[in-house]
Design a protein around this motif. Structure first.
Motif, PDB file in Angstrom:
ATOM      1  N   LEU A 242       0.833  -1.208   0.000  1.00 25.88           N
ATOM      2  CA  LEU A 242       0.000   0.000   0.000  1.00 25.88           C
ATOM      3  C   LEU A 242       0.862   1.250   0.000  1.00 25.88           C
ATOM      4  O   LEU A 242       0.619   2.186  -0.775  1.00 25.88           O
ATOM      5  N   PHE A 243       1.881   1.299   0.843  1.00 29.30           N
ATOM      6  CA  PHE A 243       2.753   2.472   0.909  1.00 29.30           C
ATOM      7  C   PHE A 243       3.477   2.690  -0.416  1.00 29.30           C
ATOM      8  O   PHE A 243       3.628   3.820  -0.857  1.00 29.30           O
ATOM      9  N   LYS A 244       3.909   1.608  -1.067  1.00 32.22           N
ATOM     10  CA  LYS A 244       4.545   1.745  -2.377  1.00 32.22           C
ATOM     11  C   LYS A 244       3.607   2.417  -3.365  1.00 32.22           C
ATOM     12  O   LYS A 244       3.998   3.304  -4.126  1.00 32.22           O
ATOM     13  N   LYS A 245       2.342   1.982  -3.347  1.00 30.74           N
ATOM     14  CA  LYS A 245       1.360   2.571  -4.266  1.00 30.74           C
ATOM     15  C   LYS A 245       1.099   4.037  -3.929  1.00 30.74           C
ATOM     16  O   LYS A 245       0.983   4.873  -4.816  1.00 30.74           O
ATOM     17  N   MET A 246       1.017   4.344  -2.627  1.00 35.91           N
ATOM     18  CA  MET A 246       0.772   5.723  -2.212  1.00 35.91           C
ATOM     19  C   MET A 246       1.958   6.622  -2.560  1.00 35.91           C
ATOM     20  O   MET A 246       1.774   7.751  -3.008  1.00 35.91           O
ATOM     21  N   ILE A 247       3.165   6.101  -2.364  1.00 36.12           N
ATOM     22  CA  ILE A 247       4.367   6.879  -2.684  1.00 36.12           C
ATOM     23  C   ILE A 247       4.450   7.154  -4.180  1.00 36.12           C
ATOM     24  O   ILE A 247       4.921   8.201  -4.609  1.00 36.12           O
ATOM     25  N   SER A 248       3.938   6.242  -4.999  1.00 34.43           N
ATOM     26  CA  SER A 248       4.022   6.409  -6.452  1.00 34.43           C
ATOM     27  C   SER A 248       3.096   7.500  -6.991  1.00 34.43           C
ATOM     28  O   SER A 248       3.325   8.017  -8.091  1.00 34.43           O
ATOM     29  N   ILE A 249       2.070   7.874  -6.248  1.00 36.68           N
ATOM     30  CA  ILE A 249       1.069   8.824  -6.760  1.00 36.68           C
ATOM     31  C   ILE A 249       1.673  10.176  -7.157  1.00 36.68           C
ATOM     32  O   ILE A 249       1.422  10.639  -8.270  1.00 36.68           O
ATOM     33  N   PRO A 250       2.451  10.855  -6.305  1.00 32.56           N
ATOM     34  CA  PRO A 250       3.002  12.140  -6.763  1.00 32.56           C
ATOM     35  C   PRO A 250       3.948  11.986  -7.963  1.00 32.56           C
ATOM     36  O   PRO A 250       3.994  12.855  -8.830  1.00 32.56           O
ATOM     37  N   PHE A 251       4.672  10.874  -8.041  1.00 31.63           N
ATOM     38  CA  PHE A 251       5.539  10.632  -9.195  1.00 31.63           C
ATOM     39  C   PHE A 251       4.699  10.515 -10.469  1.00 31.63           C
ATOM     40  O   PHE A 251       5.030  11.101 -11.502  1.00 31.63           O
ATOM     41  N   GLU A 252       3.611   9.757 -10.377  1.00 35.09           N
ATOM     42  CA  GLU A 252       2.752   9.563 -11.542  1.00 35.09           C
ATOM     43  C   GLU A 252       2.069  10.858 -11.964  1.00 35.09           C
ATOM     44  O   GLU A 252       1.993  11.176 -13.151  1.00 35.09           O
ATOM     45  N   LEU A 253       1.592  11.629 -10.995  1.00 43.08           N
ATOM     46  CA  LEU A 253       0.945  12.901 -11.339  1.00 43.08           C
ATOM     47  C   LEU A 253       1.949  13.894 -11.918  1.00 43.08           C
ATOM     48  O   LEU A 253       1.615  14.644 -12.839  1.00 43.08           O
ATOM     49  N   ASN A 254       3.160  13.897 -11.406  1.00 41.56           N
ATOM     50  CA  ASN A 254       4.192  14.770 -11.981  1.00 41.56           C
ATOM     51  C   ASN A 254       4.485  14.367 -13.424  1.00 41.56           C
ATOM     52  O   ASN A 254       4.684  15.218 -14.290  1.00 41.56           O
ATOM     53  N   LYS A 255       4.492  13.059 -13.686  1.00 43.47           N
ATOM     54  CA  LYS A 255       4.745  12.570 -15.039  1.00 43.47           C
ATOM     55  C   LYS A 255       3.614  12.941 -15.990  1.00 43.47           C
ATOM     56  O   LYS A 255       3.846  13.433 -17.099  1.00 43.47           O
ATOM     57  N   LYS A 256       2.379  12.721 -15.566  1.00 47.51           N
ATOM     58  CA  LYS A 256       1.227  12.894 -16.451  1.00 47.51           C
ATOM     59  C   LYS A 256       0.749  14.334 -16.561  1.00 47.51           C
ATOM     60  O   LYS A 256       0.134  14.699 -17.562  1.00 47.51           O
ATOM     61  N   CYS A 257       1.016  15.154 -15.540  1.00 47.90           N
ATOM     62  CA  CYS A 257       0.457  16.505 -15.508  1.00 47.90           C
ATOM     63  C   CYS A 257       1.506  17.596 -15.446  1.00 47.90           C
ATOM     64  O   CYS A 257       1.158  18.770 -15.313  1.00 47.90           O
ATOM     65  N   SER A 258       2.763  17.238 -15.518  1.00 43.24           N
ATOM     66  CA  SER A 258       3.864  18.203 -15.433  1.00 43.24           C
ATOM     67  C   SER A 258       3.745  19.090 -14.187  1.00 43.24           C
ATOM     68  O   SER A 258       3.851  20.306 -14.261  1.00 43.24           O
TER      69      SER A 258
END
Length: 147
Positions: free
Chosen positions: A115-131
């Motif tokens: 769960l923590f891995k998935k939660m930690i990935s969220i800001p990385f993914e949003l930075n990638k997809k939304c600059s």
């Protein structure tokens, strides 16, 4: 007044320096744990336009059960504590604790680890997809609410 006038700008500069710490920036190129494809387009769109997003099947049912069982064990071990001041004021009655990703027991808490891995990935993914320039954290608050 003179002291406050001198101290406030110094405090503001210190807080600003800490909030822009490059070590905390969730740079997608620096994320090596997995792919950054957990959030679908509608979820990201909701986050950007409404401030919240709904991601169906973000967690598998087995993982949800594991996390629940692990949280029960954390509560049973007495690691959750009541926020006394707010309980006395009648504001809240939950029990909480703060946990770091590094502080998890890989053998006893595989569900929370995932769960923590998935939660930690969220800001990385949003930075990638939304600059965006979101920062990442490995510290999470766990809470238990009375029935």
């Amino acid at each position: 007044r003179y002291v406050v006038k001198q101290i406030n700008p110094e405090n503001s500069e210190a807080f600003a320096a800490n909030s822009h710490d490059a070590g905390l920036l969730a740079t997608p190129q620096g994320y090596t744990i997995g792919d950054l494809e957990s959030l679908d387009v509608d979820c990201v769109k909701g986050l950007m336009e409404q401030g919240y997003g709904i991601q169906e099947n973000f967690l598998k049912d087995d993982l949800v059960k594991d996390v629940y069982r692990e949280l029960e064990m954390i509560d049973f071990e007495g690691k959750l504590s009541i926020v006394q001041q707010q309980k006395m004021a009648g504001i809240r009655s939950d029990k909480i604790c703060w946990v770091n990703y590094e502080g998890l027991d890989r053998e006893k808490q595989p569900g929370l680890l995932e769960l923590f891995k998935k939660m930690i990935s969220i800001p990385f993914e949003l930075n990638k997809k939304c600059s965006l320039y979101l920062q990442a954290s490995g510290s999470f608050q766990l809470a238990s609410y009375p029935k």
